[in-house]
Write an enzyme that holds these catalytic residues in place. Structure first.
Site, short mmCIF file in Angstrom:
data_model
loop_
_atom_site.label_atom_id
_atom_site.label_comp_id
_atom_site.label_asym_id
_atom_site.label_seq_id
_atom_site.Cartn_x
_atom_site.Cartn_y
_atom_site.Cartn_z
N THR A 414 0.82 -1.22 0.00
CA THR A 414 0.00 0.00 0.00
C THR A 414 0.85 1.26 0.00
OG1 THR A 414 -1.67 -1.18 1.25
CG2 THR A 414 -1.90 1.17 1.21
N THR A 432 -3.82 0.73 -2.91
CA THR A 432 -3.11 -0.52 -2.62
C THR A 432 -3.38 -1.57 -3.69
OG1 THR A 432 -2.76 -2.20 -0.89
CG2 THR A 432 -5.02 -1.54 -1.29
N GLU A 434 -2.79 -4.57 -2.11
CA GLU A 434 -2.74 -5.45 -0.93
C GLU A 434 -1.31 -5.92 -0.65
OE1 GLU A 434 -3.70 -6.41 1.85
OE2 GLU A 434 -3.14 -8.48 2.06
N SER A 477 -11.26 -3.17 5.01
CA SER A 477 -9.93 -2.57 4.89
C SER A 477 -9.55 -1.89 6.20
CB SER A 477 -9.94 -1.55 3.76
OG SER A 477 -8.76 -0.79 3.76
N1 GLU Z 1 -5.18 -4.56 2.25
C1 GLU Z 1 -4.94 -3.68 3.33
C2 GLU Z 1 -6.17 -2.88 3.70
O1 GLU Z 1 -7.00 -2.68 2.88
C3 GLU Z 1 -3.87 -2.74 3.04
C4 GLU Z 1 -2.61 -3.43 2.89
C5 GLU Z 1 -1.48 -2.62 3.32
O2 GLU Z 1 -1.60 -1.55 3.82
O3 GLU Z 1 -0.40 -3.05 3.13
O4 GLU Z 1 -6.29 -2.44 4.78
#
Ligand code: GLU
Length: 605
Positions: A414, A432, A434, A477
């Site tokens: 992200t 992001t 992910e 998220s």
């Molecule tokens: N997939 C995570 C989220 O939506 C974010 C991943 C990340 O910050 O590395 O919270």
């Protein structure tokens, strides 16, 4: 994360991208990453991101009369080039915007969604009846790919509040992709960390592991396919992606991942179809809002848990009057408030289209006070603490209700950016794909990676879990793009990557800035710790050195961050803005974490 630089026209001494001179490499000097500074003060607008080329592109848009939304989209598109393992049109994100004219905060939920045919047992291996191995199998698969929302977010933001067309906003990033940027150590390391995953997928290996190795530090990296993709989208608009040729290519690569011969990774096929892409819509949502220390703190409402969890934690902290406490007690309160808010996040927050999320009550002062009263000023509670009852009827110190303890599997990639213009408009935008490297699946000939966001659904299906898999749903998220107003005017804007540590990072930086005697750059640089309702607190080693002995008597067990799956050695990578008196802008990014960030203002002072 933080590559690089624009470089490209190495022999000419300078390269002009859409009117912007961006590099100074010459025939006699090897290319070097574009220099970056983590803190900048000036006038006329500002940008902060993790990457110097992206920040410079945002600033050039502002200098040429673009507004904060134009600059945010241009910066984000550039991050899709230089930070391709964290951001890009194969992913999603949350866009928070303050409009100076209406003096209101607006948000766009551009989260990926689950395909209509995704079954609730998608994470179970039919061959064994057991869950797939999370890493690297599930994360490197078509199963984890959600319908991307980033391009639709850019288009919606530009059409609603921008002044540039999509094509104009994407052009500087297309030029950057075409001419290239200089690889830095972080980019190389991230590529090597993904070597097994990337080698398993033919188009990904071809782009990011040319000749079987990650691009070397100091080399110029070009992504001509991505340049062409941006230009196509600029000409044809989002329909080329959601309804046109790219939609077919995405379906094909998700359903039949082009596995490299001999790979040991299963790279399972997924469910995403052209019908899912055609149906995708961003959602404009009311922001979350809490009042803290005389300020209005706005964030992202569910499907992100960012706004409700940061907001609830601030409501829990408000009655504790942190600014009157010594450091150790203040940090104890921060850790305890965070654990309580995470308990409620786990019990109640999911996609509001599928789950009845009590957003208003989670953010109510009454609920915050009820939860706050549970904090023992001298002792850390045994974790996990129970969730509360955000039911509208509050008594001080009401005991929590037991809720299932569900493991956290969020990735740690992200990126976050902030922009502000001379009119006083502000954007705080987290995006992001992910995991660092997303699903590892590159769309052949298009130069971008697809996300693995669906792994943000709970790993084990439980019908009582607000974050269980459901077709068409947005996985919960933690992204927490935040804007703080003082007397209705912008005061701070900030956000961070870091999976579920995003929430604690934003909370910690806010309380550092608002309750401790710290400037914004100091608040960002200070070592971090993250308590997400688990037995131990993940803490950066410098945090343990600086605060460990003061916190141990409270009973907090600090463990080095990065020792568990859900925190990195460095917690977060903040990009932030502060609006100083006299119309000055302070842009602030990380001084050292993830290679340091890049801050700039339109007219530096
Ligand atoms: N997939 C995570 C989220 O939506 C974010 C991943 C990340 O910050 O590395 O919270």
């Amino acid at each position: 994360m933080t590559p690089k630089s624009l470089a490209a026209a190495l022999t000419t001494g300078a390269l002009v991208l859409s009117g912007l001179t961006v590099t100074t490499a010459s025939a006699h000097h090897p290319p070097a990453p574009t220099p970056k500074v983590p803190t900048a003060v000036g006038y006329g607008g500002a940008v902060a991101s993790v990457d110097a080329d992206a920040t410079n592109i945002g600033l050039s848009v502002l200098r040429r009369g673009g507004n904060a939304v134009d600059a945010a989209v241009a910066t984000a598109a550039a991050l899709g080039v230089t930070e391709p393992y964290s951001a890009g049109i194969g992913g999603g994100g949350y866009f928070v915007y303050y409009n100076a004219k209406s003096r209101k905060v607006y948000t766009i939920d551009g989260r990926e969604t689950a395909p209509a045919t995704m079954p609730s047992d998608a994470f179970i291996n039919p061959a064994t009846g057991k869950p797939y191995t999370f890493f690297p199998d599930l994360v490197t698969s078509g199963v984890s790919v959600g319908i991307p929302g980033t391009l639709a977010t850019w288009d919606s933001a530009l059409k609603s509040w921008g002044s540039l067309s999509l094509g104009k906003a994407l052009q500087p990033a297309a030029d950057l992709a075409k001419h290239g940027f200089v690889i830095d150590q972080t980019f190389r390391n991230q590529t090597l960390d993904n070597k097994v995953r990337f080698s398993a997928i033919v188009p990904t290996a071809n782009l990011y592991l040319p000749g079987g190795d990650a691009p070397v530090v100091g080399s110029v990296f070009r992504n001509k396919d991505l340049a062409k993709t941006y230009e196509l989208l600029g000409r044809k608009g989002t329909s080329a992606f959601y309804n046109g040729p790219i939609a077919h290519e995405i379906e094909s690569v998700v359903k039949t991942p082009p596995k490299a011969p001999g790979t040991t990774l299963p790279v399972m096929p997924g469910y995403l179809s052209t019908a899912d892409l055609a149906k995708y819509k961003v959602i404009k949502r009311d922001p979350t809002k809490v009042h803290y220390e005389g300020l209005d703190v706005y964030g992202m409402a569910p499907s992100s848990s960012g706004g409700t969890t940061v907001g609830e934690a601030l409501n829990i902290l408000a009655p504790q009057h942190l600014s009157q406490l010594p450091d150790a007690q203040r940090l104890h309160m921060y850790l305890e408030a965070s654990a309580l808010a995470f308990a409620d996040r786990g019990a109640y927050v999911g996609d509001p289209a599928y789950v009845d999320v009590p957003t208003k009550e989670l953010l109510s002062k009454g609920f915050g006070a009820e939860r706050s009263c549970l904090i023992d000023p001298a002792h850390a509670a045994v974790k996990p603490v129970k969730a509360g009852s955000p039911d509208g009827s509050y008594q001080p110190c009401t005991a929590g209700v037991a809720s299932a303890d569900r493991p956290d599997t969020e990735g740690l990639s992200t990126t976050h950016l902030v922009t502000a213009d001379k009119w006083g408009n502000v954007v705080s935008y987290t995006l992001t794909i992910e995991q660092t490297g997303g699903s590892g699946i590159l769309v052949p000939g298009r130069g971008f990676l697809l996300n693995n966001e669906l792994t943000d659904f709970s790993a084990v299906y439980d019908p009582a879990d607000p974050n269980r898999i459901q077709p068409g749903k947005r996985p919960r998220s933690s992204m927490s793009p935040t804007i703080v107003l003082r007397h209705g005017k912008p005061f701070l804007a900030l956000g961070s990557p870091g999976g579920s540590t995003i929430i604690t990072t934003v909370l910690q930086v806010l309380t550092n800035r608002l309750d401790r005697d710290m400037t914004l750059p100091e608040a960002i640089a200070d070592p971090r710790a993250s308590q997400r309702n688990t037995a131990n607190v993940s803490a950066e080693p410098p945090f343990i050195v600086k605060y460990g002995s003061a916190l141990t008597p409270y009973g907090h067990t600090l463990i080095k961050s990065g020792d568990e799956l859900t925190s990195a050695a460095e917690i977060g990578a903040v990009a932030a803005l502060e609006f100083l008196p006299g119309g000055r802008y302070l842009a602030a990014a990380e001084p050292t974490r993830r290679g340091g960030g890049a801050a700039g203002t339109v007219w530096p002072r």
